[in-house]
Design a protein around this motif. Structure first.
Motif, PDB file in Angstrom:
ATOM      1  N   VAL A 106       0.916  -1.022   0.122  1.00 34.85           N
ATOM      2  CA  VAL A 106      -0.320  -0.463   0.103  1.00 34.85           C
ATOM      3  C   VAL A 106       0.882   1.365  -0.270  1.00 34.85           C
ATOM      4  O   VAL A 106       2.134   1.199   0.542  1.00 34.85           O
ATOM      5  N   ASP A 107       0.487   1.841  -0.463  1.00 30.48           N
ATOM      6  CA  ASP A 107       1.629   3.664  -0.703  1.00 30.48           C
ATOM      7  C   ASP A 107       0.435   4.678  -1.122  1.00 30.48           C
ATOM      8  O   ASP A 107      -0.463   4.291  -1.459  1.00 30.48           O
ATOM      9  N   VAL A 108       0.134   5.648   0.240  1.00 28.52           N
ATOM     10  CA  VAL A 108      -0.353   6.565   0.464  1.00 28.52           C
ATOM     11  C   VAL A 108       0.495   8.180   0.059  1.00 28.52           C
ATOM     12  O   VAL A 108       1.866   7.428   0.554  1.00 28.52           O
ATOM     13  N   ARG A 109      -0.057   8.651  -0.495  1.00 30.25           N
ATOM     14  CA  ARG A 109       0.531   9.638  -1.503  1.00 30.25           C
ATOM     15  C   ARG A 109      -0.612  11.161  -0.946  1.00 30.25           C
ATOM     16  O   ARG A 109      -1.528  10.868  -1.034  1.00 30.25           O
ATOM     17  N   TYR A 110       0.352  13.008  -0.729  1.00 35.41           N
ATOM     18  CA  TYR A 110      -0.901  13.169  -0.363  1.00 35.41           C
ATOM     19  C   TYR A 110      -1.828  13.356  -2.443  1.00 35.41           C
ATOM     20  O   TYR A 110      -0.517  13.641  -2.942  1.00 35.41           O
ATOM     21  N   LEU A 111      -2.266  14.484  -2.527  1.00 31.66           N
ATOM     22  CA  LEU A 111      -3.116  15.300  -3.296  1.00 31.66           C
ATOM     23  C   LEU A 111      -3.087  16.515  -3.346  1.00 31.66           C
ATOM     24  O   LEU A 111      -3.055  17.263  -4.594  1.00 31.66           O
ATOM     25  N   ASN A 112      -2.900  16.911  -2.245  1.00 28.97           N
ATOM     26  CA  ASN A 112      -3.160  18.429  -2.053  1.00 28.97           C
ATOM     27  C   ASN A 112      -2.133  19.273  -1.448  1.00 28.97           C
ATOM     28  O   ASN A 112      -2.045  20.042  -0.185  1.00 28.97           O
ATOM     29  N   PHE A 113      -0.884  18.707  -1.124  1.00 29.42           N
ATOM     30  CA  PHE A 113       0.481  19.408  -0.688  1.00 29.42           C
ATOM     31  C   PHE A 113       0.921  20.297  -1.187  1.00 29.42           C
ATOM     32  O   PHE A 113       1.574  20.352  -2.318  1.00 29.42           O
ATOM     33  N   LYS A 114      -0.116  21.613  -0.277  1.00 30.08           N
ATOM     34  CA  LYS A 114       0.365  23.237  -1.392  1.00 30.08           C
ATOM     35  C   LYS A 114       1.191  23.800  -0.037  1.00 30.08           C
ATOM     36  O   LYS A 114       0.893  23.641   1.688  1.00 30.08           O
ATOM     37  N   VAL A 115       2.058  24.770  -0.281  1.00 28.71           N
ATOM     38  CA  VAL A 115       2.695  26.318   0.483  1.00 28.71           C
ATOM     39  C   VAL A 115       2.311  27.355   0.428  1.00 28.71           C
ATOM     40  O   VAL A 115       2.618  27.716  -1.258  1.00 28.71           O
ATOM     41  N   SER A 116       2.422  28.063   0.602  1.00 33.47           N
ATOM     42  CA  SER A 116       1.826  29.435   0.054  1.00 33.47           C
ATOM     43  C   SER A 116       2.795  30.786   0.906  1.00 33.47           C
ATOM     44  O   SER A 116       3.551  30.301   1.726  1.00 33.47           O
ATOM     45  N   VAL A 117       3.866  31.477   0.167  1.00 34.80           N
ATOM     46  CA  VAL A 117       5.029  31.862   0.332  1.00 34.80           C
ATOM     47  C   VAL A 117       4.769  33.173  -0.568  1.00 34.80           C
ATOM     48  O   VAL A 117       4.155  33.811  -1.185  1.00 34.80           O
ATOM     49  N   LEU A 118       4.277  34.044   0.894  1.00 33.28           N
ATOM     50  CA  LEU A 118       3.714  35.536   0.235  1.00 33.28           C
ATOM     51  C   LEU A 118       4.883  36.135   0.625  1.00 33.28           C
ATOM     52  O   LEU A 118       5.641  36.455   1.603  1.00 33.28           O
ATOM     53  N   GLY A 119       4.381  38.443   0.590  1.00 36.59           N
ATOM     54  CA  GLY A 119       4.821  39.426   1.059  1.00 36.59           C
ATOM     55  C   GLY A 119       6.276  39.761   0.397  1.00 36.59           C
ATOM     56  O   GLY A 119       6.040  39.812  -0.963  1.00 36.59           O
ATOM     57  N   GLU A 120       7.172  39.477   1.420  1.00 36.38           N
ATOM     58  CA  GLU A 120       7.875  40.899   0.344  1.00 36.38           C
ATOM     59  C   GLU A 120       8.974  39.286  -0.356  1.00 36.38           C
ATOM     60  O   GLU A 120      10.098  39.402   0.231  1.00 36.38           O
ATOM     61  N   VAL A 121       8.749  38.732  -1.036  1.00 35.90           N
ATOM     62  CA  VAL A 121       9.370  38.027  -1.848  1.00 35.90           C
ATOM     63  C   VAL A 121       8.996  38.360  -3.696  1.00 35.90           C
ATOM     64  O   VAL A 121       8.457  39.444  -3.952  1.00 35.90           O
ATOM     65  N   LYS A 122       9.879  37.956  -4.490  1.00 40.60           N
ATOM     66  CA  LYS A 122      10.014  38.174  -5.736  1.00 40.60           C
ATOM     67  C   LYS A 122       9.034  37.513  -6.699  1.00 40.60           C
ATOM     68  O   LYS A 122       8.236  38.158  -7.218  1.00 40.60           O
ATOM     69  N   ASN A 123       8.163  36.054  -5.923  1.00 38.33           N
ATOM     70  CA  ASN A 123       7.350  35.729  -6.953  1.00 38.33           C
ATOM     71  C   ASN A 123       6.401  34.838  -5.558  1.00 38.33           C
ATOM     72  O   ASN A 123       5.778  33.368  -5.783  1.00 38.33           O
ATOM     73  N   GLU A 132       6.273  16.151  -1.189  1.00 37.62           N
ATOM     74  CA  GLU A 132       5.325  16.355   0.453  1.00 37.62           C
ATOM     75  C   GLU A 132       6.391  16.504   1.014  1.00 37.62           C
ATOM     76  O   GLU A 132       6.233  16.306   2.713  1.00 37.62           O
ATOM     77  N   ARG A 133       7.458  16.821   0.547  1.00 34.76           N
ATOM     78  CA  ARG A 133       8.944  17.131   1.456  1.00 34.76           C
ATOM     79  C   ARG A 133       9.525  18.844   1.194  1.00 34.76           C
ATOM     80  O   ARG A 133      10.168  18.931   0.592  1.00 34.76           O
ATOM     81  N   VAL A 134       9.478  19.913   2.092  1.00 36.08           N
ATOM     82  CA  VAL A 134      10.288  21.292   1.719  1.00 36.08           C
ATOM     83  C   VAL A 134      10.508  21.778   3.038  1.00 36.08           C
ATOM     84  O   VAL A 134       9.606  22.008   3.950  1.00 36.08           O
ATOM     85  N   TYR A 184      11.276  22.310   8.877  1.00 33.29           N
ATOM     86  CA  TYR A 184      10.030  21.441   7.594  1.00 33.29           C
ATOM     87  C   TYR A 184       8.605  21.892   7.236  1.00 33.29           C
ATOM     88  O   TYR A 184       8.199  22.077   8.468  1.00 33.29           O
ATOM     89  N   LEU A 185       7.887  22.310   6.218  1.00 31.46           N
ATOM     90  CA  LEU A 185       6.384  23.104   6.714  1.00 31.46           C
ATOM     91  C   LEU A 185       5.889  21.655   6.129  1.00 31.46           C
ATOM     92  O   LEU A 185       6.669  20.549   6.098  1.00 31.46           O
ATOM     93  N   ALA A 186       4.017  21.884   6.598  1.00 34.21           N
ATOM     94  CA  ALA A 186       3.421  21.072   6.729  1.00 34.21           C
ATOM     95  C   ALA A 186       3.069  21.543   5.122  1.00 34.21           C
ATOM     96  O   ALA A 186       3.083  22.710   4.605  1.00 34.21           O
ATOM     97  N   ALA A 187       1.591  20.503   4.780  1.00 33.60           N
ATOM     98  CA  ALA A 187       0.760  20.812   4.130  1.00 33.60           C
ATOM     99  C   ALA A 187       0.185  21.938   4.224  1.00 33.60           C
ATOM    100  O   ALA A 187       0.083  22.445   5.577  1.00 33.60           O
ATOM    101  N   ASN A 188      -0.205  23.331   3.445  1.00 35.52           N
ATOM    102  CA  ASN A 188      -1.331  24.052   3.484  1.00 35.52           C
ATOM    103  C   ASN A 188      -0.690  25.618   4.768  1.00 35.52           C
ATOM    104  O   ASN A 188      -0.858  26.380   5.018  1.00 35.52           O
TER     105      ASN A 188
END
Length: 228
Positions: A106-123, A132-134, A184-188
């Motif tokens: 059995v293999d389990v993976r996220y389909l919605n692992f995402k992070v948001s970066v806002l504010g004083e960044v270029k993009n 799933e690891r960042v 390490y960041l978590a999903a969302n």
């Protein structure tokens, strides 16, 4: 700053699954045909409806508001609060105990692992993380790094666990980041980089100048109108 070494103990902590997570769960075994019937993803209510009401072609196992997923031939499984490893082991055990498959994998993976970066960044953007690891620094790198106006000693990390939002302040100028559980960041997760005083003063001065120019133009219009 001298050379230093940091252990990666916090990087091995696997986050727990939460409500509204969407999972890909695939099953394989010696009997490929028998395993195939477990690989039909549940269509989720949240994925069926787009903003304009048009059905979306996405699929996956949605952890519902009660914390459950519905898995073929096993039924309701309480997934919220488990890690992916826990869920994988539970499904594997159930398939064996119920004699549904021989030597299942059995293999389990996220389909919605995402992070948001806002504010004083270029993009600033929302980034989907396939592996799933960042880390916090990698997420900032995906956003093109911080601008010269970024406040590096007071970055906000906004997380949500079981409907409860928490904020943490992170100082990127210290070595403590590398041993922090927030490395390490978590999903969302949402990373917000604040503007420094230089940017705030610049914005304030610009706003004042624009106000003065608009005011002057208004007076000029009134004067012209009065002389007609």
């Amino acid at each position: 700053m001298g050379d230093a070494e940091f252990t990666e103990a916090v990087g091995n902590l696997e986050p727990v699954l939460q409500k509204n997570d969407i999972l890909s769960i695939t099953v394989s075994s010696l009997n490929a045909e028998a395993a195939e019937m477990f690989n039909v993803f549940n269509k989720t209510e949240s994925q069926r409806a787009a903003f304009n009401g048009t059905p979306l072609p996405s699929s996956g196992y949605l952890i519902d508001q009660d914390g459950y997923i519905q898995f073929p031939f096993i039924g309701a499984i309480m997934a919220a609060g488990l890690t992916k490893k826990d869920l994988r082991q539970y499904i594997t055990k159930e398939l064996i105990v119920r004699q549904l498959l021989l030597e299942p994998i059995v293999d389990v993976r996220y389909l919605n692992f995402k992070v948001s970066v806002l504010g004083e960044v270029k993009n600033p953007a929302v980034f989907v993380i396939p592996n799933e690891r960042v880390t916090l620094l990698e997420a900032l790198g995906l956003a093109g790094d911080m601008t010269i106006y970024a406040k590096r000693d007071n970055v906000f990390l906004i997380s949500e666990r079981d409907g409860v939002k928490t904020t943490k302040r992170i100082n990127l100028n210290t070595d403590e980041l590398f041993t922090s559980p927030n490395y390490y960041l978590a999903a969302n997760d949402v990373v917000y980089v604040q503007p420094n005083k230089r940017k705030i003063r610049s914005t304030s001065v610009t706003t004042q100048w624009l106000g003065a120019i608009v005011g002057s133009l208004s007076l000029a219009v009134l004067a012209i109108t009065s002389f007609r």
